[in-house]
Design a protein around this motif. Sequence first.
Motif, PDB file in Angstrom:
ATOM      1  N   ALA A 114       0.844  -1.208   0.000  1.00 27.16           N
ATOM      2  CA  ALA A 114       0.000   0.000   0.000  1.00 27.16           C
ATOM      3  C   ALA A 114       0.875   1.253   0.000  1.00 27.16           C
ATOM      4  CB  ALA A 114      -0.928  -0.012   1.217  1.00 27.16           C
ATOM      5  N   ALA A 115       1.953   1.224   0.785  1.00 25.26           N
ATOM      6  CA  ALA A 115       2.840   2.390   0.857  1.00 25.26           C
ATOM      7  C   ALA A 115       3.528   2.661  -0.468  1.00 25.26           C
ATOM      8  CB  ALA A 115       3.886   2.193   1.958  1.00 25.26           C
ATOM      9  N   SER A 116       3.686   1.601  -1.277  1.00 24.38           N
ATOM     10  CA  SER A 116       4.361   1.799  -2.567  1.00 24.38           C
ATOM     11  C   SER A 116       3.541   2.698  -3.486  1.00 24.38           C
ATOM     12  CB  SER A 116       4.663   0.455  -3.235  1.00 24.38           C
ATOM     13  OG  SER A 116       3.494  -0.086  -3.820  1.00 24.38           O
ATOM     14  N   PHE A 117       2.253   2.863  -3.170  1.00 27.24           N
ATOM     15  CA  PHE A 117       1.425   3.777  -3.963  1.00 27.24           C
ATOM     16  C   PHE A 117       1.605   5.236  -3.516  1.00 27.24           C
ATOM     17  CE2 PHE A 117      -0.600  -0.250  -4.771  1.00 27.24           C
ATOM     18  CZ  PHE A 117      -0.902  -0.172  -6.120  1.00 27.24           C
ATOM     19  N   GLU A 120       7.632   6.862  -4.517  1.00 30.56           N
ATOM     20  CA  GLU A 120       8.334   6.308  -5.681  1.00 30.56           C
ATOM     21  C   GLU A 120       9.515   5.453  -5.236  1.00 30.56           C
ATOM     22  OE1 GLU A 120       8.574   8.167  -9.268  1.00 30.56           O
ATOM     23  OE2 GLU A 120       6.420   8.360  -8.917  1.00 30.56           O
ATOM     24  N   GLU A 121      10.164   5.896  -4.165  1.00 25.60           N
ATOM     25  CA  GLU A 121      11.308   5.119  -3.671  1.00 25.60           C
ATOM     26  C   GLU A 121      10.855   3.737  -3.217  1.00 25.60           C
ATOM     27  OE1 GLU A 121      13.062   8.283  -1.212  1.00 25.60           O
ATOM     28  OE2 GLU A 121      14.861   7.025  -1.156  1.00 25.60           O
ATOM     29  N   ALA A 122       9.716   3.686  -2.543  1.00 24.87           N
ATOM     30  CA  ALA A 122       9.198   2.391  -2.097  1.00 24.87           C
ATOM     31  C   ALA A 122       8.799   1.531  -3.293  1.00 24.87           C
ATOM     32  CB  ALA A 122       8.009   2.595  -1.163  1.00 24.87           C
TER      33      ALA A 122
ATOM     34  N   ARG B 175       4.786  -2.034 -11.511  1.00 18.57           N
ATOM     35  CA  ARG B 175       4.857  -0.803 -12.300  1.00 18.57           C
ATOM     36  C   ARG B 175       6.002  -0.816 -13.323  1.00 18.57           C
ATOM     37  NH1 ARG B 175       3.194   2.508  -7.306  1.00 18.57           N
ATOM     38  NH2 ARG B 175       2.885   0.365  -6.723  1.00 18.57           N
ATOM     39  N   THR B 176       6.039  -1.913 -14.071  1.00 11.73           N
ATOM     40  CA  THR B 176       6.968  -1.984 -15.194  1.00 11.73           C
ATOM     41  C   THR B 176       6.324  -1.294 -16.388  1.00 11.73           C
ATOM     42  OG1 THR B 176       6.002  -4.153 -15.653  1.00 11.73           O
ATOM     43  CG2 THR B 176       8.081  -4.132 -14.495  1.00 11.73           C
TER      44      THR B 176
END
Lengths: 217, 217
Positions: A114-117, A120-122, B175-176
């Motif tokens: 969820a945090a990856s949304f 960008e670094e995640a 997200r490729t």
Amino acid sequence: MSSSELATPARRPGGRSARIRSQVLDAVGPLLVEYGYDGLTVDAVAARSGVHRTTVYRRWGDVGGLLADVLEAAEGDSWRPADTGSLQGDLTALNEEVQAGLTEDPPVALALIAASFRSEEATAALRQFWDDRYARCEPVVARAVERGELPAATDHRKLLVTATAPLYHQLVLLRTPPDPALPAEAARTAALAASAGAFTVATAEGGGKTEEQGKAG
Amino acid sequence: MSSSELATPARRPGGRSARIRSQVLDAVGPLLVEYGYDGLTVDAVAARSGVHRTTVYRRWGDVGGLLADVLEAAEGDSWRPADTGSLQGDLTALNEEVQAGLTEDPPVALALIAASFRSEEATAALRQFWDDRYARCEPVVARAVERGELPAATDHRKLLVTATAPLYHQLVLLRTPPDPALPAEAARTAALAASAGAFTVATAEGGGKTEEQGKAG
């Protein structure tokens, strides 16, 4: 394909620096689960870990840096896929682990996804974590080829994505309750498709259709 | 499996109410893409749509209600899967649409999926939207069964999840960059597995391979 050993030699001198790293990183997951991305601040991580905030700021910069390092640290484990003696067995074991990870309590893996949304670094770190896992699973395919279960030129990454994607789809996107039968079903599906040649790649040596197209240009 | 017609009769009386609904909902996607979930407020939606904020609050309550209604409204379209004459062709066409949706500009679909990690209402609405889409795709499987491409007792939802999940996995989670070959590849994989019986369900009449072929009509 950077293993954590290669990527972070300077950061793992052992001793105090390594201890601080694990203290800090151990605080990230629980905070993320408990308070969400919005509650995950460098100050909160410093407070929970007992490490001075200036140390955290200097070494990790911000929340994105912390999340990325959690994932990078996770790559530092010695995980290897189970060797069960069959492709379907290996993929089932892998999927059981994926399902266990996505339904663990507290739900750290889900919270990281969820945090990856939000960061960008995640996102980049998560992609690298998965790439590392796919690479480590290459022996699953190599062993199946050796046993004669699969064509030699099988694309391991495509096979692995196909085997695992339905679990992520159900548990992360649709957020349906876990289906205990799904790991084995998705493994069987991928194994069936793989045996039928779904992931066979044309080899450079001309393994399939004579690739003698010549650049007429 | 509620079609939008069944689910929202009171909300679609036509005329002014329907006009207000589309004015308001049309403002949600662009705001979400431009400012993210945090910038999506009832006030911002009211301002952009030109509808009075008390109307928006009364009818939709909060951001979760707005997101849910965007997805519910999307179910109100007349979308049907393409009929190409083959299972693999139908699944490829479906996957091309999924890939187009997930890579559209502005990225409204991706933003809605991301928002589903922030709002339980959006999660539930997204799940219902997908359930509706899976239900509408049932004819793809029925036609393939009729053509003799598939066993009669094929679970259409499992087949469809398998066909589409790799696209979501690559484009939403990893997200490729989009791979133009992936829609057809994932379709072929699912079709191969389906033909090999990967999604065959044991029937209530006794799970046999001998299907009662009654009621052909």
